[in-house]
Design a protein around this motif. Structure first.
Motif, PDB file in Angstrom:
ATOM      1  N   ALA A  17       0.833  -1.208   0.000  1.00  0.00           N
ATOM      2  CA  ALA A  17       0.000   0.000   0.000  1.00  0.00           C
ATOM      3  C   ALA A  17       0.866   1.256   0.000  1.00  0.00           C
ATOM      4  O   ALA A  17       0.582   2.231  -0.702  1.00  0.00           O
ATOM      5  CB  ALA A  17      -0.932  -0.001   1.208  1.00  0.00           C
ATOM      6  N   ILE A  18       1.947   1.225   0.790  1.00  0.00           N
ATOM      7  CA  ILE A  18       2.826   2.391   0.872  1.00  0.00           C
ATOM      8  C   ILE A  18       3.565   2.617  -0.450  1.00  0.00           C
ATOM      9  O   ILE A  18       3.827   3.761  -0.843  1.00  0.00           O
ATOM     10  CB  ILE A  18       3.825   2.209   2.037  1.00  0.00           C
ATOM     11  N   ALA A  19       3.880   1.532  -1.159  1.00  0.00           N
ATOM     12  CA  ALA A  19       4.528   1.672  -2.463  1.00  0.00           C
ATOM     13  C   ALA A  19       3.606   2.400  -3.439  1.00  0.00           C
ATOM     14  O   ALA A  19       4.043   3.214  -4.258  1.00  0.00           O
ATOM     15  CB  ALA A  19       4.912   0.302  -3.014  1.00  0.00           C
ATOM     16  N   PRO A  22       2.686   6.570  -1.142  1.00  0.00           N
ATOM     17  CA  PRO A  22       3.722   6.901  -0.158  1.00  0.00           C
ATOM     18  C   PRO A  22       3.236   7.831   0.947  1.00  0.00           C
ATOM     19  O   PRO A  22       3.763   7.809   2.064  1.00  0.00           O
ATOM     20  CB  PRO A  22       4.806   7.577  -1.009  1.00  0.00           C
ATOM     21  N   GLU A  23       2.207   8.648   0.662  1.00  0.00           N
ATOM     22  CA  GLU A  23       1.708   9.588   1.652  1.00  0.00           C
ATOM     23  C   GLU A  23       1.064   8.897   2.854  1.00  0.00           C
ATOM     24  O   GLU A  23       0.791   9.534   3.879  1.00  0.00           O
ATOM     25  CB  GLU A  23       0.709  10.556   1.016  1.00  0.00           C
ATOM     26  N   LEU A  24       0.834   7.597   2.761  1.00  0.00           N
ATOM     27  CA  LEU A  24       0.258   6.853   3.883  1.00  0.00           C
ATOM     28  C   LEU A  24       1.283   6.513   4.952  1.00  0.00           C
ATOM     29  O   LEU A  24       0.925   6.084   6.045  1.00  0.00           O
ATOM     30  CB  LEU A  24      -0.392   5.558   3.379  1.00  0.00           C
ATOM     31  N   SER A  25       2.560   6.678   4.641  1.00  0.00           N
ATOM     32  CA  SER A  25       3.631   6.348   5.583  1.00  0.00           C
ATOM     33  C   SER A  25       4.045   7.589   6.367  1.00  0.00           C
ATOM     34  O   SER A  25       3.605   8.703   6.081  1.00  0.00           O
ATOM     35  CB  SER A  25       4.834   5.788   4.829  1.00  0.00           C
ATOM     36  N   PHE A  30       8.708   7.296  -1.498  1.00  0.00           N
ATOM     37  CA  PHE A  30       8.433   6.060  -2.225  1.00  0.00           C
ATOM     38  C   PHE A  30       9.340   4.932  -1.757  1.00  0.00           C
ATOM     39  O   PHE A  30      10.552   5.096  -1.600  1.00  0.00           O
ATOM     40  CB  PHE A  30       8.627   6.269  -3.726  1.00  0.00           C
ATOM     41  N   LEU A  31       8.755   3.782  -1.541  1.00  0.00           N
ATOM     42  CA  LEU A  31       9.490   2.564  -1.212  1.00  0.00           C
ATOM     43  C   LEU A  31       8.969   1.452  -2.104  1.00  0.00           C
ATOM     44  O   LEU A  31       7.756   1.314  -2.277  1.00  0.00           O
ATOM     45  CB  LEU A  31       9.289   2.174   0.255  1.00  0.00           C
ATOM     46  N   PRO A  32       9.853   0.636  -2.682  1.00  0.00           N
ATOM     47  CA  PRO A  32       9.381  -0.465  -3.528  1.00  0.00           C
ATOM     48  C   PRO A  32       8.763  -1.578  -2.697  1.00  0.00           C
ATOM     49  O   PRO A  32       8.983  -1.652  -1.487  1.00  0.00           O
ATOM     50  CB  PRO A  32      10.668  -0.935  -4.221  1.00  0.00           C
ATOM     51  N   VAL A  33       7.994  -2.427  -3.341  1.00  0.00           N
ATOM     52  CA  VAL A  33       7.459  -3.613  -2.670  1.00  0.00           C
ATOM     53  C   VAL A  33       8.601  -4.597  -2.465  1.00  0.00           C
ATOM     54  O   VAL A  33       9.303  -4.941  -3.423  1.00  0.00           O
ATOM     55  CB  VAL A  33       6.339  -4.257  -3.508  1.00  0.00           C
ATOM     56  N   PRO A  34       8.852  -5.072  -1.250  1.00  0.00           N
ATOM     57  CA  PRO A  34      10.005  -5.946  -0.997  1.00  0.00           C
ATOM     58  C   PRO A  34       9.971  -7.256  -1.790  1.00  0.00           C
ATOM     59  O   PRO A  34      10.996  -7.747  -2.220  1.00  0.00           O
ATOM     60  CB  PRO A  34       9.917  -6.224   0.513  1.00  0.00           C
ATOM     61  N   GLY A  35       8.791  -7.845  -1.958  1.00  0.00           N
ATOM     62  CA  GLY A  35       8.701  -9.091  -2.724  1.00  0.00           C
ATOM     63  C   GLY A  35       8.899 -10.344  -1.896  1.00  0.00           C
ATOM     64  O   GLY A  35       8.570 -11.442  -2.332  1.00  0.00           O
ATOM     65  N   LEU A  36       9.436 -10.203  -0.701  1.00  0.00           N
ATOM     66  CA  LEU A  36       9.609 -11.326   0.214  1.00  0.00           C
ATOM     67  C   LEU A  36       9.016 -10.950   1.561  1.00  0.00           C
ATOM     68  O   LEU A  36       8.902  -9.770   1.892  1.00  0.00           O
ATOM     69  CB  LEU A  36      11.087 -11.691   0.381  1.00  0.00           C
ATOM     70  N   TRP A  37       8.695 -11.980   2.341  1.00  0.00           N
ATOM     71  CA  TRP A  37       8.166 -11.726   3.674  1.00  0.00           C
ATOM     72  C   TRP A  37       9.220 -11.008   4.523  1.00  0.00           C
ATOM     73  O   TRP A  37      10.419 -11.185   4.353  1.00  0.00           O
ATOM     74  CB  TRP A  37       7.783 -13.039   4.352  1.00  0.00           C
ATOM     75  N   ASP A  42       8.727   0.478   8.052  1.00  0.00           N
ATOM     76  CA  ASP A  42       7.777   1.383   7.416  1.00  0.00           C
ATOM     77  C   ASP A  42       6.388   0.777   7.434  1.00  0.00           C
ATOM     78  O   ASP A  42       6.103  -0.206   6.741  1.00  0.00           O
ATOM     79  CB  ASP A  42       8.232   1.689   5.993  1.00  0.00           C
ATOM     80  N   ILE A  43       5.527   1.372   8.246  1.00  0.00           N
ATOM     81  CA  ILE A  43       4.151   0.907   8.405  1.00  0.00           C
ATOM     82  C   ILE A  43       3.210   2.078   8.130  1.00  0.00           C
ATOM     83  O   ILE A  43       3.653   3.193   7.849  1.00  0.00           O
ATOM     84  CB  ILE A  43       3.915   0.330   9.817  1.00  0.00           C
ATOM     85  N   PHE A  44       1.911   1.845   8.209  1.00  0.00           N
ATOM     86  CA  PHE A  44       0.962   2.945   8.051  1.00  0.00           C
ATOM     87  C   PHE A  44       1.199   3.998   9.134  1.00  0.00           C
ATOM     88  O   PHE A  44       1.359   3.665  10.308  1.00  0.00           O
ATOM     89  CB  PHE A  44      -0.476   2.445   8.176  1.00  0.00           C
ATOM     90  N   CYS A  45       1.211   5.260   8.744  1.00  0.00           N
ATOM     91  CA  CYS A  45       1.273   6.342   9.724  1.00  0.00           C
ATOM     92  C   CYS A  45      -0.070   6.412  10.458  1.00  0.00           C
ATOM     93  O   CYS A  45      -1.116   6.051   9.906  1.00  0.00           O
ATOM     94  CB  CYS A  45       1.566   7.666   9.015  1.00  0.00           C
ATOM     95  N   SER A  46      -0.038   6.894  11.685  1.00  0.00           N
ATOM     96  CA  SER A  46      -1.264   6.944  12.486  1.00  0.00           C
ATOM     97  C   SER A  46      -2.091   8.206  12.241  1.00  0.00           C
ATOM     98  O   SER A  46      -3.112   8.411  12.906  1.00  0.00           O
ATOM     99  CB  SER A  46      -0.918   6.855  13.976  1.00  0.00           C
ATOM    100  N   LYS A  47      -1.666   9.047  11.315  1.00  0.00           N
ATOM    101  CA  LYS A  47      -2.362  10.317  11.068  1.00  0.00           C
ATOM    102  C   LYS A  47      -3.776  10.082  10.530  1.00  0.00           C
ATOM    103  O   LYS A  47      -4.079   9.029   9.940  1.00  0.00           O
ATOM    104  CB  LYS A  47      -1.553  11.168  10.086  1.00  0.00           C
TER     105      LYS A  47
END
Length: 241
Positions: A17-19, A22-25, A30-37, A42-47
């Motif tokens: 979702a953040i990828a 990005p404004e949700l973090s 911008f951060l790419p999707v890691p592709g692995l577990w 970087d998680i959802f911001c609480s705003k």
């Protein structure tokens, strides 16, 4: 009848979702999707803007799934970014929160209130107990052993027992020398020893148990079937009896 319970993970495991947004973090970069577990900082911001985004997502989820419960995750959410985030500090100050664990509880409480208004209940992994003040109609899935499930039941919550030591079927069931290595080992005996109703707990609050087969390291259907059986039969016998 089979009911599908969707899981919309929050506030962690949100890199996809953040990828896209990005404004949700907290860092809004911008951060790419890691592709692995993985467990990522970087998680959802609480705003409020992020909470509103998730409410919009849940509007669609509620329409698609008739299930009584919506799973909101709540697990493996490091507070590293929240600790340094100006927006998170504002939310904490406004709501008189003492720490980031209480901030996560506040985050989840907002989602719970919203889903309750839609006629739904939330269920989450046992980490959602950490901030205290969990809404009474919230159910808990205890995956880090059964301790969280016992605590939740003693607090009056409905519980699904799913301890990784017994019913995580994505973990090896044999020796890593002779089978594809996947994390740790859960033997068939461990699955047979699974008891979803511990002593001293109100059995009426234990909704049941669940076996998990996460597939990030299962690359073929044959491997998936190998991991599933015969342990799934053992878990079925545990729950039936």
């Amino acid at each position: 009848n089979i009911t599908v319970v969707p899981e919309i993970e929050l506030p962690g495991h949100a890199r996809a979702a953040i990828a896209a947004y990005p404004e949700l973090s907290c860092n809004e970069t911008f951060l790419p999707v890691p592709g692995l577990w993985g467990v990522f900082d970087d998680i959802f911001c609480s705003k409020p803007e992020t909470v509103q985004f998730l409410k919009n997502v849940l509007d669609e989820v509620v329409e698609l799934f008739p299930s009584e419960y919506i799973h909101i995750g709540g697990d493996e959410a490091p507070k590293t970014r929240w600790e340094k985030c100006v927006n998170c500090r504002k939310v904490m100050a406004k709501n008189h929160l003492e720490n980031e664990h209480q901030l996560q509880s506040h985050f989840i409480q907002q989602i719970d209130d919203y889903l309750t208004s839609k006629g739904k209940k939330i269920i989450g992994w046992d980490e959602i107990l950490e901030g205290g003040g969990l809404p009474k109609n919230t159910a808990v899935m205890s995956w880090r052993g059964i301790k969280g499930g016992i605590q939740a039941a003693n607090d009056g919550h409905q519980v699904v027992m799913t301890p990784n030591s017994n019913v995580y079927l994505d973990l090896m069931q044999g020796d890593g020398i002779i089978e594809p290595p996947v994390y740790e080992t859960v033997r068939l005996k461990n699955s047979y020893d699974f008891n979803p109703v511990p002593e001293g707990v109100n059995a009426a609050l234990i909704k049941g148990g669940q076996a998990n087969l996460w597939s990030e390291q299962l690359f073929t259907y044959r491997h998936l079937q190998y991991m599933l059986y015969p342990r799934a039969w053992a878990v079925a016998e545990d729950l039936w009896s």
